[in-house]
Design a protein around this motif. Structure first.
Motif, PDB file in Angstrom:
ATOM      1  N   THR A  40      -0.944   8.362   3.242  1.00 14.58           N
ATOM      2  CA  THR A  40      -1.769   7.155   3.252  1.00 14.58           C
ATOM      3  C   THR A  40      -2.310   6.866   1.855  1.00 14.58           C
ATOM      4  O   THR A  40      -2.278   5.722   1.381  1.00 14.58           O
ATOM      5  CB  THR A  40      -2.931   7.296   4.265  1.00 14.58           C
ATOM      6  OG1 THR A  40      -2.375   7.450   5.574  1.00 14.58           O
ATOM      7  CG2 THR A  40      -3.855   6.101   4.236  1.00 14.58           C
ATOM      8  N   LEU A  41      -2.805   7.895   1.193  1.00 16.68           N
ATOM      9  CA  LEU A  41      -3.312   7.722  -0.179  1.00 16.68           C
ATOM     10  C   LEU A  41      -2.196   7.260  -1.116  1.00 16.68           C
ATOM     11  O   LEU A  41      -2.411   6.385  -1.971  1.00 16.68           O
ATOM     12  CB  LEU A  41      -3.916   9.033  -0.692  1.00 16.68           C
ATOM     13  CG  LEU A  41      -5.206   9.498  -0.029  1.00 16.68           C
ATOM     14  CD1 LEU A  41      -5.565  10.905  -0.494  1.00 16.68           C
ATOM     15  CD2 LEU A  41      -6.339   8.526  -0.326  1.00 16.68           C
ATOM     16  N   LEU A  42      -1.016   7.848  -0.970  1.00 11.52           N
ATOM     17  CA  LEU A  42       0.111   7.463  -1.823  1.00 11.52           C
ATOM     18  C   LEU A  42       0.546   6.022  -1.557  1.00 11.52           C
ATOM     19  O   LEU A  42       0.805   5.276  -2.502  1.00 11.52           O
ATOM     20  CB  LEU A  42       1.286   8.419  -1.626  1.00 11.52           C
ATOM     21  CG  LEU A  42       1.103   9.787  -2.274  1.00 11.52           C
ATOM     22  CD1 LEU A  42       2.183  10.751  -1.798  1.00 11.52           C
ATOM     23  CD2 LEU A  42       1.101   9.675  -3.786  1.00 11.52           C
ATOM     24  N   ARG A  43       0.597   5.641  -0.295  1.00 11.53           N
ATOM     25  CA  ARG A  43       0.974   4.250   0.026  1.00 11.53           C
ATOM     26  C   ARG A  43       0.019   3.272  -0.637  1.00 11.53           C
ATOM     27  O   ARG A  43       0.441   2.267  -1.203  1.00 11.53           O
ATOM     28  CB  ARG A  43       0.955   4.029   1.537  1.00 11.53           C
ATOM     29  CG  ARG A  43       2.204   4.443   2.224  1.00 11.53           C
ATOM     30  CD  ARG A  43       2.172   3.990   3.699  1.00 11.53           C
ATOM     31  NE  ARG A  43       2.700   5.054   4.517  1.00 11.53           N
ATOM     32  CZ  ARG A  43       1.989   5.924   5.224  1.00 11.53           C
ATOM     33  NH1 ARG A  43       0.691   5.856   5.259  1.00 11.53           N
ATOM     34  NH2 ARG A  43       2.592   6.863   5.913  1.00 11.53           N
ATOM     35  N   ALA A  44      -1.277   3.566  -0.556  1.00 13.19           N
ATOM     36  CA  ALA A  44      -2.284   2.680  -1.151  1.00 13.19           C
ATOM     37  C   ALA A  44      -2.123   2.617  -2.668  1.00 13.19           C
ATOM     38  O   ALA A  44      -2.230   1.545  -3.270  1.00 13.19           O
ATOM     39  CB  ALA A  44      -3.685   3.154  -0.771  1.00 13.19           C
ATOM     40  N   LYS A  45      -1.869   3.749  -3.279  1.00 11.52           N
ATOM     41  CA  LYS A  45      -1.743   3.796  -4.741  1.00 11.52           C
ATOM     42  C   LYS A  45      -0.450   3.133  -5.207  1.00 11.52           C
ATOM     43  O   LYS A  45      -0.423   2.472  -6.239  1.00 11.52           O
ATOM     44  CB  LYS A  45      -1.787   5.254  -5.211  1.00 11.52           C
ATOM     45  CG  LYS A  45      -1.973   5.420  -6.689  1.00 11.52           C
ATOM     46  CD  LYS A  45      -3.368   4.994  -7.081  1.00 11.52           C
ATOM     47  CE  LYS A  45      -3.678   5.380  -8.489  1.00 11.52           C
ATOM     48  NZ  LYS A  45      -5.041   5.066  -8.864  1.00 11.52           N
ATOM     49  N   LEU A  46       0.627   3.318  -4.452  1.00 13.34           N
ATOM     50  CA  LEU A  46       1.914   2.747  -4.831  1.00 13.34           C
ATOM     51  C   LEU A  46       1.960   1.234  -4.605  1.00 13.34           C
ATOM     52  O   LEU A  46       2.756   0.538  -5.242  1.00 13.34           O
ATOM     53  CB  LEU A  46       3.046   3.437  -4.066  1.00 13.34           C
ATOM     54  CG  LEU A  46       3.261   4.902  -4.426  1.00 13.34           C
ATOM     55  CD1 LEU A  46       4.231   5.555  -3.449  1.00 13.34           C
ATOM     56  CD2 LEU A  46       3.743   5.060  -5.858  1.00 13.34           C
TER      57      LEU A  46
END
Length: 126
Positions: A40-46
């Motif tokens: 979830t954190l990676l999706r938001a950052k990407l």
């Protein structure tokens, strides 16, 4: 280990345990939640990098596959230096290193063994 390597290792390890598929008997809910949280954190950052988000969602178990597809996106987005993402990746790897069961038992040479909660045993050795 660089931020990129930490993230790739955590993603591959989480996928390899089956954490992306939901909790199995061998995967605790805590590991599954941490793995999903990292994703979830990676999706938001990407953000709008849809190819990279698709790779994160695909649950690849091979770090080489992840490396080829994600390294540029992790660097460009700043994910490899995002402390929250790195902390979540470290948390996942630490959870995966913990013993899977409640008990760690070495019963070599033991006689009359009972393992578990609320058990009872009477032995008569001759």
């Amino acid at each position: 280990m660089t931020g990129v390597e930490l993230i790739l290792t955590a993603l591959a390890a989480g996928a390899a345990t089956g954490a992306g598929l939901g909790a199995k008997e061998t995967v605790s809910m805590m590991i599954t939640d941490t793995y999903r949280g990292l994703k979830t954190l990676l999706r938001a950052k990407l953000g709008t990098r849809s190819d990279a988000v698709a790779v994160v969602d695909a649950d690849h178990t091979e770090p080489a596959t992840l490396r080829a597809a994600l390294v540029p996106a992790l660097i460009d987005s700043g994910a490899e230096a995002d402390q929250e993402i790195l902390d979540k990746a470290r948390e996942l790897l630490a959870q995966l290193e913990e013993p899977a069961g409640k008990y760690m038992v070495d019963n070599r040479g033991a006689k009359g063994v009972v393992i578990g909660d609320h058990t009872s045993q009477t032995n008569h050795f001759h």
